[in-house]
Motif scaffolding. Sequence first.
Motif, PDB file in Angstrom:
ATOM      1  N   GLU A  16       0.877  -1.172   0.000  1.00 47.80           N
ATOM      2  CA  GLU A  16       0.000   0.000   0.000  1.00 47.80           C
ATOM      3  C   GLU A  16       0.912   1.220   0.000  1.00 47.80           C
ATOM      4  OE1 GLU A  16      -3.403   0.139   2.534  1.00 47.80           O
ATOM      5  OE2 GLU A  16      -3.761  -2.028   2.314  1.00 47.80           O
ATOM      6  N   TYR A  17       1.177   1.702  -1.195  1.00 49.07           N
ATOM      7  CA  TYR A  17       2.243   2.682  -1.376  1.00 49.07           C
ATOM      8  C   TYR A  17       1.962   4.039  -0.729  1.00 49.07           C
ATOM      9  CZ  TYR A  17      -0.298   5.138  -5.019  1.00 49.07           C
ATOM     10  OH  TYR A  17      -1.220   5.874  -5.680  1.00 49.07           O
ATOM     11  N   LEU A  18       0.734   4.322  -0.371  1.00 50.99           N
ATOM     12  CA  LEU A  18       0.477   5.578   0.345  1.00 50.99           C
ATOM     13  C   LEU A  18       0.886   5.452   1.811  1.00 50.99           C
ATOM     14  CD1 LEU A  18      -2.956   6.659  -1.164  1.00 50.99           C
ATOM     15  CD2 LEU A  18      -0.659   7.496  -1.747  1.00 50.99           C
ATOM     16  N   GLN A  19       0.840   4.223   2.348  1.00 48.03           N
ATOM     17  CA  GLN A  19       1.266   3.972   3.725  1.00 48.03           C
ATOM     18  C   GLN A  19       2.769   3.717   3.807  1.00 48.03           C
ATOM     19  OE1 GLN A  19      -1.545   4.489   5.347  1.00 48.03           O
ATOM     20  NE2 GLN A  19      -2.572   4.398   3.514  1.00 48.03           N
ATOM     21  N   ALA A  20       3.313   3.070   2.762  1.00 49.09           N
ATOM     22  CA  ALA A  20       4.738   2.714   2.721  1.00 49.09           C
ATOM     23  C   ALA A  20       5.290   3.101   1.350  1.00 49.09           C
ATOM     24  CB  ALA A  20       4.915   1.219   2.959  1.00 49.09           C
ATOM     25  N   PRO A  21       5.507   4.409   1.146  1.00 50.15           N
ATOM     26  CA  PRO A  21       5.945   4.872  -0.179  1.00 50.15           C
ATOM     27  C   PRO A  21       7.295   4.273  -0.591  1.00 50.15           C
ATOM     28  CG  PRO A  21       5.281   6.728   1.201  1.00 50.15           C
ATOM     29  CD  PRO A  21       5.343   5.514   2.089  1.00 50.15           C
ATOM     30  N   PRO A  22       7.401   3.890  -1.861  1.00 51.11           N
ATOM     31  CA  PRO A  22       8.693   3.398  -2.345  1.00 51.11           C
ATOM     32  C   PRO A  22       9.719   4.533  -2.373  1.00 51.11           C
ATOM     33  CG  PRO A  22       7.121   3.570  -4.151  1.00 51.11           C
ATOM     34  CD  PRO A  22       6.380   3.893  -2.896  1.00 51.11           C
ATOM     35  N   SER A  23      10.976   4.171  -2.261  1.00 54.39           N
ATOM     36  CA  SER A  23      12.053   5.166  -2.312  1.00 54.39           C
ATOM     37  C   SER A  23      12.170   5.743  -3.721  1.00 54.39           C
ATOM     38  CB  SER A  23      13.383   4.505  -1.930  1.00 54.39           C
ATOM     39  OG  SER A  23      13.760   3.573  -2.942  1.00 54.39           O
ATOM     40  N   ARG A  24      12.879   6.818  -3.821  1.00 56.49           N
ATOM     41  CA  ARG A  24      13.161   7.415  -5.139  1.00 56.49           C
ATOM     42  C   ARG A  24      13.776   6.371  -6.054  1.00 56.49           C
ATOM     43  NH1 ARG A  24      13.905  13.316  -4.781  1.00 56.49           N
ATOM     44  NH2 ARG A  24      15.165  13.258  -6.646  1.00 56.49           N
ATOM     45  N   GLU A  25      14.748   5.637  -5.523  1.00 56.50           N
ATOM     46  CA  GLU A  25      15.451   4.638  -6.323  1.00 56.50           C
ATOM     47  C   GLU A  25      14.481   3.559  -6.802  1.00 56.50           C
ATOM     48  OE1 GLU A  25      16.434   5.645  -3.207  1.00 56.50           O
ATOM     49  OE2 GLU A  25      18.097   6.922  -3.865  1.00 56.50           O
ATOM     50  N   ARG A  26      13.575   3.156  -5.922  1.00 58.17           N
ATOM     51  CA  ARG A  26      12.597   2.125  -6.287  1.00 58.17           C
ATOM     52  C   ARG A  26      11.649   2.634  -7.362  1.00 58.17           C
ATOM     53  NH1 ARG A  26      12.064  -2.200  -7.795  1.00 58.17           N
ATOM     54  NH2 ARG A  26      10.309  -3.474  -7.236  1.00 58.17           N
ATOM     55  N   ILE A  27      11.238   3.884  -7.252  1.00 51.36           N
ATOM     56  CA  ILE A  27      10.360   4.479  -8.271  1.00 51.36           C
ATOM     57  C   ILE A  27      11.073   4.485  -9.616  1.00 51.36           C
ATOM     58  CG2 ILE A  27       9.232   6.611  -9.021  1.00 51.36           C
ATOM     59  CD1 ILE A  27       8.758   7.155  -5.958  1.00 51.36           C
ATOM     60  N   VAL A  28      12.324   4.887  -9.624  1.00 51.94           N
ATOM     61  CA  VAL A  28      13.102   4.909 -10.872  1.00 51.94           C
ATOM     62  C   VAL A  28      13.202   3.495 -11.448  1.00 51.94           C
ATOM     63  CG1 VAL A  28      15.401   5.338 -11.850  1.00 51.94           C
ATOM     64  CG2 VAL A  28      14.366   7.022 -10.315  1.00 51.94           C
ATOM     65  N   GLU A  29      13.420   2.503 -10.594  1.00 48.81           N
ATOM     66  CA  GLU A  29      13.494   1.111 -11.051  1.00 48.81           C
ATOM     67  C   GLU A  29      12.168   0.656 -11.670  1.00 48.81           C
ATOM     68  OE1 GLU A  29      14.537  -1.085  -7.527  1.00 48.81           O
ATOM     69  OE2 GLU A  29      16.650  -0.499  -7.645  1.00 48.81           O
ATOM     70  N   LEU A  30      11.061   0.958 -11.002  1.00 45.72           N
ATOM     71  CA  LEU A  30       9.750   0.552 -11.508  1.00 45.72           C
ATOM     72  C   LEU A  30       9.449   1.184 -12.859  1.00 45.72           C
ATOM     73  CD1 LEU A  30       7.637   0.822  -8.232  1.00 45.72           C
ATOM     74  CD2 LEU A  30       8.080  -1.282  -9.527  1.00 45.72           C
ATOM     75  N   VAL A  31       9.691   2.479 -12.949  1.00 43.55           N
ATOM     76  CA  VAL A  31       9.404   3.218 -14.177  1.00 43.55           C
ATOM     77  C   VAL A  31      10.289   2.702 -15.313  1.00 43.55           C
ATOM     78  CG1 VAL A  31       9.577   5.509 -15.222  1.00 43.55           C
ATOM     79  CG2 VAL A  31       8.492   5.236 -12.991  1.00 43.55           C
ATOM     80  N   SER A  32      11.557   2.501 -15.014  1.00 40.30           N
ATOM     81  CA  SER A  32      12.485   1.993 -16.019  1.00 40.30           C
ATOM     82  C   SER A  32      12.082   0.595 -16.484  1.00 40.30           C
ATOM     83  CB  SER A  32      13.902   1.983 -15.451  1.00 40.30           C
ATOM     84  OG  SER A  32      14.799   1.422 -16.374  1.00 40.30           O
ATOM     85  N   ALA A  33      11.760  -0.282 -15.534  1.00 41.52           N
ATOM     86  CA  ALA A  33      11.361  -1.644 -15.881  1.00 41.52           C
ATOM     87  C   ALA A  33      10.064  -1.664 -16.693  1.00 41.52           C
ATOM     88  CB  ALA A  33      11.209  -2.489 -14.620  1.00 41.52           C
ATOM     89  N   ALA A  34       9.190  -0.698 -16.439  1.00 38.09           N
ATOM     90  CA  ALA A  34       7.930  -0.605 -17.186  1.00 38.09           C
ATOM     91  C   ALA A  34       8.149   0.003 -18.572  1.00 38.09           C
ATOM     92  CB  ALA A  34       6.911   0.214 -16.399  1.00 38.09           C
ATOM     93  N   GLY A  35       9.324   0.601 -18.782  1.00 32.80           N
ATOM     94  CA  GLY A  35       9.636   1.176 -20.092  1.00 32.80           C
ATOM     95  C   GLY A  35       8.883   2.452 -20.412  1.00 32.80           C
ATOM     96  N   ILE A  36       8.608   3.229 -19.361  1.00 36.07           N
ATOM     97  CA  ILE A  36       7.887   4.487 -19.570  1.00 36.07           C
ATOM     98  C   ILE A  36       8.701   5.640 -18.990  1.00 36.07           C
ATOM     99  CG2 ILE A  36       5.601   3.421 -19.594  1.00 36.07           C
ATOM    100  CD1 ILE A  36       5.231   4.353 -16.680  1.00 36.07           C
ATOM    101  N   PRO A  37       8.492   6.839 -19.508  1.00 28.89           N
ATOM    102  CA  PRO A  37       9.138   7.996 -18.890  1.00 28.89           C
ATOM    103  C   PRO A  37       8.512   8.283 -17.524  1.00 28.89           C
ATOM    104  CG  PRO A  37       8.143   8.577 -21.032  1.00 28.89           C
ATOM    105  CD  PRO A  37       7.725   7.184 -20.692  1.00 28.89           C
ATOM    106  N   LEU A  38       9.300   8.845 -16.629  1.00 24.11           N
ATOM    107  CA  LEU A  38       8.796   9.176 -15.298  1.00 24.11           C
ATOM    108  C   LEU A  38       7.537  10.033 -15.382  1.00 24.11           C
ATOM    109  CD1 LEU A  38       9.064   9.106 -12.232  1.00 24.11           C
ATOM    110  CD2 LEU A  38      10.598  11.073 -12.406  1.00 24.11           C
ATOM    111  N   ARG A  39       7.512  10.959 -16.300  1.00 24.97           N
ATOM    112  CA  ARG A  39       6.353  11.851 -16.455  1.00 24.97           C
ATOM    113  C   ARG A  39       5.058  11.056 -16.677  1.00 24.97           C
ATOM    114  NH1 ARG A  39       6.039  17.154 -16.542  1.00 24.97           N
ATOM    115  NH2 ARG A  39       8.245  17.633 -16.567  1.00 24.97           N
ATOM    116  N   ASP A  40       5.159   9.887 -17.332  1.00 23.05           N
ATOM    117  CA  ASP A  40       3.976   9.055 -17.570  1.00 23.05           C
ATOM    118  C   ASP A  40       3.525   8.306 -16.320  1.00 23.05           C
ATOM    119  OD1 ASP A  40       4.061   9.929 -20.171  1.00 23.05           O
ATOM    120  OD2 ASP A  40       4.647   7.997 -21.028  1.00 23.05           O
ATOM    121  N   ALA A  41       4.342   8.316 -15.285  1.00 18.40           N
ATOM    122  CA  ALA A  41       4.001   7.640 -14.027  1.00 18.40           C
ATOM    123  C   ALA A  41       3.407   8.610 -13.012  1.00 18.40           C
ATOM    124  CB  ALA A  41       5.235   6.967 -13.442  1.00 18.40           C
TER     125      ALA A  41
END
Length: 140
Positions: free
Chosen positions: A32-57
């Motif tokens: 539940e990411y509003l209760q346990a937000p992912p770190s900046r690094e984790r967000i970058v990993e997720l966005v990169s793995a999804a193949g989308i620009p950060l702006r699209d997330a």
Amino acid sequence: MTVTIYHNPNCGTSRNTLSMIRQSGVEPTVVEYLQAPPSRERIVELVSAAGIPLRDAIRKKDTPFDELGLADPAKSDDDLLDAIEAHPILLNRPFVETPVGTRLCRPSEVVLDILENPNIGPFTKEDGEIIIDAEGKRRV
């Protein structure tokens, strides 16, 4: 199979995605990411793995997106990450990670593309939209 969903239980798209994962026979790790937000690094990993620009997330609806001026194309990825860090609601959802891939599952049926068992049988979204009919055919 290990599946992780970055989930907001107040979001219909997120609830539908979670239901499809469970209907595939997998009990995912639910973050539940509003209760346990992912770190900046984790967000970058997720966005990169999804193949989308950060702006699209970035989520715009029902967030401080406009108030923070995030539509400004001069805003860097660091600026966007700062905003997400301060306001986790800005991270769009649900992100799902599976051994097959990582996706921002909007619409929710995108999750079927990354499940090892996408043959989940009939599935109707909360709003009544049929995703998989009684014959097992995808309607999308």
